[in-house]
Design a protein around this motif. Sequence first.
Motif, PDB file in Angstrom:
ATOM      1  N   SER A 143      12.308  -5.794  17.129  1.00 47.63           N
ATOM      2  CA  SER A 143      11.069  -6.022  16.059  1.00 47.63           C
ATOM      3  C   SER A 143      11.352  -5.703  14.914  1.00 47.63           C
ATOM      4  O   SER A 143      12.245  -5.433  13.839  1.00 47.63           O
ATOM      5  CB  SER A 143       9.836  -4.818  16.552  1.00 47.63           C
ATOM      6  OG  SER A 143      10.317  -3.713  16.393  1.00 47.63           O
ATOM      7  N   VAL A 144      10.338  -6.170  14.497  1.00 47.87           N
ATOM      8  CA  VAL A 144       9.979  -5.993  12.132  1.00 47.87           C
ATOM      9  C   VAL A 144      10.168  -4.601  12.232  1.00 47.87           C
ATOM     10  O   VAL A 144      10.523  -3.891  11.455  1.00 47.87           O
ATOM     11  CB  VAL A 144       8.950  -6.706  11.654  1.00 47.87           C
ATOM     12  CG1 VAL A 144       8.488  -5.701  10.574  1.00 47.87           C
ATOM     13  CG2 VAL A 144       9.010  -7.367  11.519  1.00 47.87           C
ATOM     14  N   LYS A 200       0.693  -5.303  14.334  1.00 52.55           N
ATOM     15  CA  LYS A 200       1.859  -4.539  13.432  1.00 52.55           C
ATOM     16  C   LYS A 200       3.744  -4.658  13.676  1.00 52.55           C
ATOM     17  O   LYS A 200       3.670  -5.309  14.900  1.00 52.55           O
ATOM     18  CB  LYS A 200       1.598  -2.873  14.375  1.00 52.55           C
ATOM     19  CG  LYS A 200       1.642  -3.031  15.560  1.00 52.55           C
ATOM     20  CD  LYS A 200       1.636  -1.884  15.805  1.00 52.55           C
ATOM     21  CE  LYS A 200       1.825  -1.515  17.822  1.00 52.55           C
ATOM     22  NZ  LYS A 200       1.650  -0.383  18.184  1.00 52.55           N
ATOM     23  N   ALA A 201       3.847  -4.080  12.732  1.00 50.53           N
ATOM     24  CA  ALA A 201       5.173  -4.453  13.125  1.00 50.53           C
ATOM     25  C   ALA A 201       5.859  -4.161  14.361  1.00 50.53           C
ATOM     26  O   ALA A 201       6.998  -4.971  14.974  1.00 50.53           O
ATOM     27  CB  ALA A 201       6.166  -2.939  11.366  1.00 50.53           C
ATOM     28  N   LEU A 258       1.888  -4.749   4.245  1.00 43.86           N
ATOM     29  CA  LEU A 258       1.741  -3.588   3.325  1.00 43.86           C
ATOM     30  C   LEU A 258       3.176  -2.671   4.196  1.00 43.86           C
ATOM     31  O   LEU A 258       4.212  -2.085   3.633  1.00 43.86           O
ATOM     32  CB  LEU A 258       0.903  -2.698   2.994  1.00 43.86           C
ATOM     33  CG  LEU A 258      -0.113  -3.087   2.746  1.00 43.86           C
ATOM     34  CD1 LEU A 258      -1.631  -1.976   2.327  1.00 43.86           C
ATOM     35  CD2 LEU A 258       0.099  -3.200   1.095  1.00 43.86           C
ATOM     36  N   GLU A 259       3.531  -2.558   5.496  1.00 44.03           N
ATOM     37  CA  GLU A 259       4.728  -1.634   5.843  1.00 44.03           C
ATOM     38  C   GLU A 259       5.991  -3.589   5.840  1.00 44.03           C
ATOM     39  O   GLU A 259       6.713  -2.286   5.217  1.00 44.03           O
ATOM     40  CB  GLU A 259       4.325  -2.459   7.216  1.00 44.03           C
ATOM     41  CG  GLU A 259       3.599  -1.941   8.807  1.00 44.03           C
ATOM     42  CD  GLU A 259       3.261  -1.174   9.765  1.00 44.03           C
ATOM     43  OE1 GLU A 259       3.592  -0.634  10.679  1.00 44.03           O
ATOM     44  OE2 GLU A 259       2.684  -2.706  10.585  1.00 44.03           O
ATOM     45  N   GLN A 317       7.129   1.101   5.426  1.00 45.04           N
ATOM     46  CA  GLN A 317       6.936   2.964   5.522  1.00 45.04           C
ATOM     47  C   GLN A 317       5.630   2.053   7.186  1.00 45.04           C
ATOM     48  O   GLN A 317       5.361   0.903   7.514  1.00 45.04           O
ATOM     49  CB  GLN A 317       5.728   3.492   4.588  1.00 45.04           C
ATOM     50  CG  GLN A 317       6.429   3.875   3.533  1.00 45.04           C
ATOM     51  CD  GLN A 317       5.659   5.023   3.159  1.00 45.04           C
ATOM     52  OE1 GLN A 317       4.937   5.912   3.116  1.00 45.04           O
ATOM     53  NE2 GLN A 317       6.492   5.620   1.406  1.00 45.04           N
ATOM     54  N   ARG A 318       4.616   3.293   8.049  1.00 43.12           N
ATOM     55  CA  ARG A 318       4.301   3.538   9.126  1.00 43.12           C
ATOM     56  C   ARG A 318       2.736   3.074   7.772  1.00 43.12           C
ATOM     57  O   ARG A 318       2.800   3.754   7.128  1.00 43.12           O
ATOM     58  CB  ARG A 318       4.332   4.594   9.829  1.00 43.12           C
ATOM     59  CG  ARG A 318       5.934   4.938  10.222  1.00 43.12           C
ATOM     60  CD  ARG A 318       5.892   5.872  11.038  1.00 43.12           C
ATOM     61  NE  ARG A 318       7.368   5.852  11.661  1.00 43.12           N
ATOM     62  CZ  ARG A 318       7.644   5.973  12.977  1.00 43.12           C
ATOM     63  NH1 ARG A 318       6.777   5.042  13.612  1.00 43.12           N
ATOM     64  NH2 ARG A 318       9.141   5.377  13.201  1.00 43.12           N
ATOM     65  N   ALA A 319       2.043   2.743   8.675  1.00 49.27           N
ATOM     66  CA  ALA A 319       0.368   2.217   7.960  1.00 49.27           C
ATOM     67  C   ALA A 319      -0.159   3.684   8.521  1.00 49.27           C
ATOM     68  O   ALA A 319      -0.973   3.694   8.114  1.00 49.27           O
ATOM     69  CB  ALA A 319      -0.249   1.507   9.895  1.00 49.27           C
TER      70      ALA A 319
END
Length: 360
Positions: free
Chosen positions: A123-124, A171-172, A236-237, A242-244
């Motif tokens: 995953s990303v 999400k990533a 933004l990730e 960084q984490r959300a």
Amino acid sequence: MWWRRRKRQDHFFDVPAEGNTEVHLGQLNQFSLRELRHATNNFSNKYIIGRGGFGKVYKGRLSDGSLVAVKRLEEKSPGGERQFQVEVESFGMAMHRNILRLRGFCMTPTERLLVYPYMVNNSVASWLRDRAMNVAPLDLLTRRRIALGTAQGLSYLHEGCRPKIIHRDIKAANILLDENFEALLGDFGLTKLMDNEDTHVTSAVRGTIGHIPPEYLSTGKVSDKSDVFSYGILLLELITGQRAFDLARLANDDDVMLLDWVKGLLWDRSFERIIDPDLRNNFIEIEVESLIQIALLCTQFSPLQRPMMSEVVKMLEGDSQLAERWEEFQNMEVYIHRHRSDMYIDSTANLSAMELSGPR
């Protein structure tokens, strides 16, 4: 218990009553439990490659030698049966190069399993936060390509499917990467099939902290613009690495929410702190700025102000509307900042003095 015949986009969904394990859905394969046990060494813990609220994911090898990811829903997990149904229906009807293809399933009186192709690059999220030190990071070109592929997949779900599909958990960790680092949307367990409605009210808010849009938290209303907000956080990730949502940022007196953290740094004109350290010596500032602009347009407080995903695709491809929308956005922020004592203010108000160049 779960039986109906439904037509969606020329696909017929035959879902059996409990106890009848024969299912026919489009071109999906039905695997036997024995075959999947053999593929995963009887669901050995050594084969686990992921865990979630509904069960575990195992790496497996089928008899033809192909690698698969087997998602095993726990028998007593809340909502497990519903997730199985949603994923089969959603993945069964969504056919796009940026949507993870459901290869097949297994359904018995006690087991619910979903079979997907195994993604060799995971995953990303794994590349942003769990990358081995001896492995080169994702460069900016790859990250932008991931952003574009994800946007194209979401645009297809929102505008190319009837009924439209709302993912609800972008999400990533849910953006998977194939051998060529092409992005594929995965994990449709929270999906809503919207028919032709613009919004849907749900009794339980679900999703991932930091990715959930404000209107969903406050009203329970979910729409395609909910996915747009989450997509903005994903951008933004990709930019920051960084984490959300990260409590560790409190150690530096920073915001735990990634969106607020980025806005605060832009207010202080600390642009260099926003960039993922893995990119700081290898990026073009104008390109990163354009990604930040798109992210902030996607995460506006009002869903009506957020772009459609098809518009996001055009922005990522260099369409001039990004410069126009960014100027409108900044003008609105100036207005909000000047009248903040007379109206409800969201956290974008501190962006009025931000000076980011438009795309060139």
